[in-house]
Design an enzyme around this catalytic site. Structure first.
Site, PDB file in Angstrom:
ATOM      1  N   SER A 131      13.315 -14.792 -33.704  1.00 54.08           N
ATOM      2  CA  SER A 131      14.225 -15.315 -34.741  1.00 54.08           C
ATOM      3  C   SER A 131      15.557 -15.642 -34.084  1.00 54.08           C
ATOM      4  O   SER A 131      15.902 -15.055 -33.046  1.00 54.08           O
ATOM      5  CB  SER A 131      14.455 -14.241 -35.811  1.00 54.08           C
ATOM      6  OG  SER A 131      15.534 -14.584 -36.646  1.00 54.08           O
ATOM      7  N   TYR A 144      16.351  -5.272 -37.403  1.00 48.77           N
ATOM      8  CA  TYR A 144      15.733  -6.605 -37.367  1.00 48.77           C
ATOM      9  C   TYR A 144      16.232  -7.388 -36.140  1.00 48.77           C
ATOM     10  O   TYR A 144      15.428  -7.941 -35.387  1.00 48.77           O
ATOM     11  CB  TYR A 144      16.043  -7.382 -38.652  1.00 48.77           C
ATOM     12  CG  TYR A 144      15.298  -8.695 -38.745  1.00 48.77           C
ATOM     13  CD1 TYR A 144      13.931  -8.716 -38.998  1.00 48.77           C
ATOM     14  CD2 TYR A 144      15.952  -9.908 -38.558  1.00 48.77           C
ATOM     15  CE1 TYR A 144      13.229  -9.922 -39.071  1.00 48.77           C
ATOM     16  CE2 TYR A 144      15.257 -11.122 -38.630  1.00 48.77           C
ATOM     17  CZ  TYR A 144      13.903 -11.110 -38.894  1.00 48.77           C
ATOM     18  OH  TYR A 144      13.204 -12.302 -38.949  1.00 48.77           O
TER      19      TYR A 144
HETATM   20  N1  LIG Z   1      11.451 -16.840 -42.992  1.00 47.00           N
HETATM   21  C1  LIG Z   1      12.410 -16.934 -42.092  1.00 47.00           C
HETATM   22  O1  LIG Z   1      13.499 -17.487 -42.343  1.00 47.00           O
HETATM   23  C2  LIG Z   1      12.209 -16.391 -40.719  1.00 47.00           C
HETATM   24  C3  LIG Z   1      13.178 -16.689 -39.748  1.00 47.00           C
HETATM   25  C4  LIG Z   1      13.014 -16.197 -38.470  1.00 47.00           C
HETATM   26  C5  LIG Z   1      11.904 -15.445 -38.146  1.00 47.00           C
HETATM   27  N2  LIG Z   1      10.962 -15.169 -39.112  1.00 47.00           N
HETATM   28  C6  LIG Z   1       9.809 -14.365 -38.723  1.00 47.00           C
HETATM   29  O2  LIG Z   1       8.647 -15.052 -39.069  1.00 47.00           O
HETATM   30  C7  LIG Z   1       7.578 -14.110 -39.264  1.00 47.00           C
HETATM   31  C8  LIG Z   1       6.870 -14.420 -40.561  1.00 47.00           C
HETATM   32  O3  LIG Z   1       7.766 -14.200 -41.626  1.00 47.00           O
HETATM   33  P1  LIG Z   1       7.721 -15.003 -43.005  1.00 47.00           P
HETATM   34  O4  LIG Z   1       9.090 -15.501 -43.236  1.00 47.00           O
HETATM   35  O5  LIG Z   1       6.580 -15.923 -43.020  1.00 47.00           O
HETATM   36  O6  LIG Z   1       7.548 -13.769 -44.013  1.00 47.00           O
HETATM   37  P2  LIG Z   1       6.363 -13.359 -45.006  1.00 47.00           P
HETATM   38  O7  LIG Z   1       5.952 -14.508 -45.847  1.00 47.00           O
HETATM   39  O8  LIG Z   1       6.857 -12.117 -45.660  1.00 47.00           O
HETATM   40  O9  LIG Z   1       5.146 -13.056 -44.028  1.00 47.00           O
HETATM   41  C9  LIG Z   1       5.082 -11.890 -43.273  1.00 47.00           C
HETATM   42  C10 LIG Z   1       3.656 -11.683 -42.873  1.00 47.00           C
HETATM   43  O10 LIG Z   1       3.589 -10.516 -42.047  1.00 47.00           O
HETATM   44  C11 LIG Z   1       2.570  -9.685 -42.538  1.00 47.00           C
HETATM   45  N3  LIG Z   1       2.851  -8.292 -42.225  1.00 47.00           N
HETATM   46  C12 LIG Z   1       3.969  -7.579 -42.483  1.00 47.00           C
HETATM   47  N4  LIG Z   1       3.817  -6.316 -42.065  1.00 47.00           N
HETATM   48  C13 LIG Z   1       2.567  -6.231 -41.534  1.00 47.00           C
HETATM   49  C14 LIG Z   1       1.828  -5.179 -40.954  1.00 47.00           C
HETATM   50  N5  LIG Z   1       2.313  -3.939 -40.809  1.00 47.00           N
HETATM   51  N6  LIG Z   1       0.571  -5.458 -40.513  1.00 47.00           N
HETATM   52  C15 LIG Z   1       0.045  -6.693 -40.665  1.00 47.00           C
HETATM   53  N7  LIG Z   1       0.703  -7.725 -41.198  1.00 47.00           N
HETATM   54  C16 LIG Z   1       1.956  -7.485 -41.634  1.00 47.00           C
HETATM   55  C17 LIG Z   1       2.506  -9.938 -44.043  1.00 47.00           C
HETATM   56  O11 LIG Z   1       1.209  -9.653 -44.530  1.00 47.00           O
HETATM   57  P3  LIG Z   1       0.868  -8.356 -45.443  1.00 47.00           P
HETATM   58  O12 LIG Z   1       1.977  -8.200 -46.429  1.00 47.00           O
HETATM   59  O13 LIG Z   1      -0.469  -8.718 -46.044  1.00 47.00           O
HETATM   60  O14 LIG Z   1       0.762  -7.214 -44.502  1.00 47.00           O
HETATM   61  C18 LIG Z   1       2.733 -11.443 -44.070  1.00 47.00           C
HETATM   62  O15 LIG Z   1       1.520 -12.133 -43.865  1.00 47.00           O
HETATM   63  C19 LIG Z   1       8.243 -12.726 -39.227  1.00 47.00           C
HETATM   64  O16 LIG Z   1       8.051 -12.143 -37.958  1.00 47.00           O
HETATM   65  C20 LIG Z   1       9.702 -13.034 -39.454  1.00 47.00           C
HETATM   66  O17 LIG Z   1      10.549 -12.059 -38.919  1.00 47.00           O
HETATM   67  C21 LIG Z   1      11.092 -15.610 -40.387  1.00 47.00           C
END
Ligand SMILES: NC(=O)c1ccc[n+]([C@@H]2O[C@H](COP(=O)([O-])OP(=O)(O)OC[C@H]3O[C@@H](n4cnc5c(N)ncnc54)[C@H](OP(=O)(O)O)[C@@H]3O)[C@@H](O)[C@H]2O)c1
Length: 245
Positions: A131, A144
């Site tokens: 990120s 984070y």
């Molecule tokens: N959205 C943003 O602006 C942003 C920016 C920078 C980086 N990111 C990164 O992008 C990645 C995806 O995030 P997102 O924004 O798409 O959020 P999201 O929609 O909340 O997706 C997160 C995913 O991670 C899974 N997850 C969480 N804890 C887990 C665990 N213990 N074991 C297995 N799966 C797990 C969740 O599935 P379950 O709930 O089914 O476990 C879900 O599929 C993350 O690493 C986040 O830090 C996001």
């Protein structure tokens, strides 16, 4: 290609999975609760598989990757991650441990599982979703920021070690993407992008085998300035009393 995506039950991971599936690749997604997937996901995409896996459980991660790959794996995207939610100004160490466990150990286990397969092939591509928060310490997000910084440095180091041996390693640093993770944010989210567009750009960077991809461009500029500026100036932005060089 055969592609395993951790945390593909929503958000960026799911959008990436769909983008690859539409091109005809075999894709596995995992999460703690695969019931979160759209009801018709597996029927719409016959080349998709879904695994109930908690990425903090090393054996579960290794087994799912092995079961899916059956000896062939081209791309592993370590995407599963959580944030700290409400951005408290007092550390919640239970939450910190959880963030570090999922965002850092989860990536280590996924990379280990993938390399177990890729080593036998002599090739493969590891991707870590870090990120822009990995470049600096942000208020209310100690674990984070630390976790994403760890993913960034892990990928950079592995890229130096593994690229000469025929493996590719990419660190992706998105700005704000509209997903369930960011929908809980109460602060402004400049340059917010939808998950499909985010996935399209990430996919392109992966295809180009870029070691580091920070996007969108305006966020990259902002983060670069914040990262490189003298720290007393950075502290002034947050109105820290007595901030001095
Ligand atoms: N959205 C943003 O602006 C942003 C920016 C920078 C980086 N990111 C990164 O992008 C990645 C995806 O995030 P997102 O924004 O798409 O959020 P999201 O929609 O909340 O997706 C997160 C995913 O991670 C899974 N997850 C969480 N804890 C887990 C665990 N213990 N074991 C297995 N799966 C797990 C969740 O599935 P379950 O709930 O089914 O476990 C879900 O599929 C993350 O690493 C986040 O830090 C996001």
């Amino acid at each position: 290609m055969k592609i395993f995506i951790t945390g593909g039950t929503s958000g960026i991971g799911l959008s990436l999975a769909i983008a690859y599936l539409k091109e005809g690749h075999r894709v596995a997604v995992c999460g703690r609760n695969i019931k979160k997937l759209p009801e018709d996901f597996l029927s719409t995409y016959p080349k998709a598989e879904a695994f109930n896996v908690d990425v903090t459980k090393r054996e579960e991660v290794l087994k799912a990757i092995e079961d899916f790959s059956k000896g062939q794996l081209d791309l592993l995207i370590a995407n599963a991650g959580i944030s700290e939610g409400t951005k408290p100004n007092w550390p919640n160490f239970e939450s910190y441990r959880n963030v570090i466990d999922i965002n850092v150990n989860g990536v280590l286990y996924a990379f280990e599982g993938a390399l177990n397969i890729m080593k036998k092939q002599g090739r493969g591509h590891l991707v870590g979703i870090a990120s822009v928060a990995g470049f600096m310490g942000l208020p209310g997000a100690g674990a984070y920021c630390a976790s994403k910084s760890a993913v960034l440095k892990l990928c950079e180091s592995l890229s130096i070690d593994l690229t000469p041996q025929g493996y590719d390693v990419t660190a992706i640093c998105p700005g704000f993407i509209d997903t369930p993770l960011t929908r809980q944010n109460k602060h402004p989210m400049p340059f917010l992008m939808d998950a499909e567009e985010g996935a399209r750009r990430i996919k392109k960077a992966i295809a180009r085998k870029r070691p580091l991809y920070v996007f969108p461009f305006r966020m990259k500029i902002l983060v670069t300035i914040l990262d490189k500026m003298p720290r007393f100036l950075y502290r002034l932005i947050f109105k820290i009393p007595g901030a001095r060089p």
